[in-house]
Design an enzyme around this catalytic site. Sequence first.
Site: not given
Length: 349
Positions: A264, A312, A324
Amino acid sequence: MASHSPHPKPKQRSLAGTTARTAALLALTGAASATLLGGTGYAENRPTPAQVKAKVDRYQREAEEATEKYNGAKTTADKAREAYDDLRDEAARRTARLNAARNALGAFATAQYRSGTVAPTLQLALSSSPDQYLRRASLADRAGDRQAATIASIGRQKGKLRTLRGEAADRLHQMRASQAAAARHKKAVQKKLAAADRLLDRLTREQRQRLEARETRPERPAARTTTHHPAPATTRAARAVSFAYTALGQPYVWGATGPHGYDCSGLTQAAWRAAGVSLPRTTYTQINAGHRISRAELAPGDLVFFYSGISHVGLYIGNGRMIHAPHPGAPVRMASITDMPFAGAARPA
């Protein structure tokens, strides 16, 4: 002679009867076991796909947290190695200069010795303890010729060399500690992902195929061309968003920053790198890049962060959506920023 009656034959047990009784007993035992197990037999005692997905999501989230810690430890180790190498090279250069100064002083002393005119200060400098000479400030103050200056220079160089070697030792220690931390976090990632795989293996083939199909199904990038799509905050932000669109479909690879896979924070770092902006490597350092913004201020190109541990990150593209890298097994894709607990946002400078 009286006749004897034959002995009565023992009764033969019916094989069919025994088999029937055994089968009945097994059937009763199986029924009791099924009752104790909640009305299902062993073969059917499987978690539901929803239960598996919930646990797999948790393992993957924990793996991502460990991935970001791994990324941070690896970055620290890499920087420490670079600093150590630089210090070691500088120490080698200073050692060479120190040796050259000593050789020059030795050559002069040899010439003076042959001529029988070795100065007392030089004799002291060439003694077994030159440092003792340098500590005697009165002698250093009176030394005005080139040889005295050379001796003083040697002392300074030795001091700097000791400092450099001490700094290099500190960097080496830091590098090794960070490498050990990275190894621990790597093992944690692998453990969590292995646990997720074991859970998935408990599904039937059809259940797993349906679950994997939902995870890998790409989302159509129609939102990019909608007339309501907001403009990026800057030209650089527009370039970062453009890069993120080109990464759609690339696999999630933990610890990767592209071009053939991303985690990520690796994706957001690569997107902004394409725009000419250098972001830190991890989620918990990227959130401090640029300046924080509220959810109401979001514009395409902004970084959006999730979960309480800031584990994240995605790249906002407008209309409440982001691009993402979700987790292993799911490619880079678009998603709603409401899919996960929102933790904050930042706009890189």
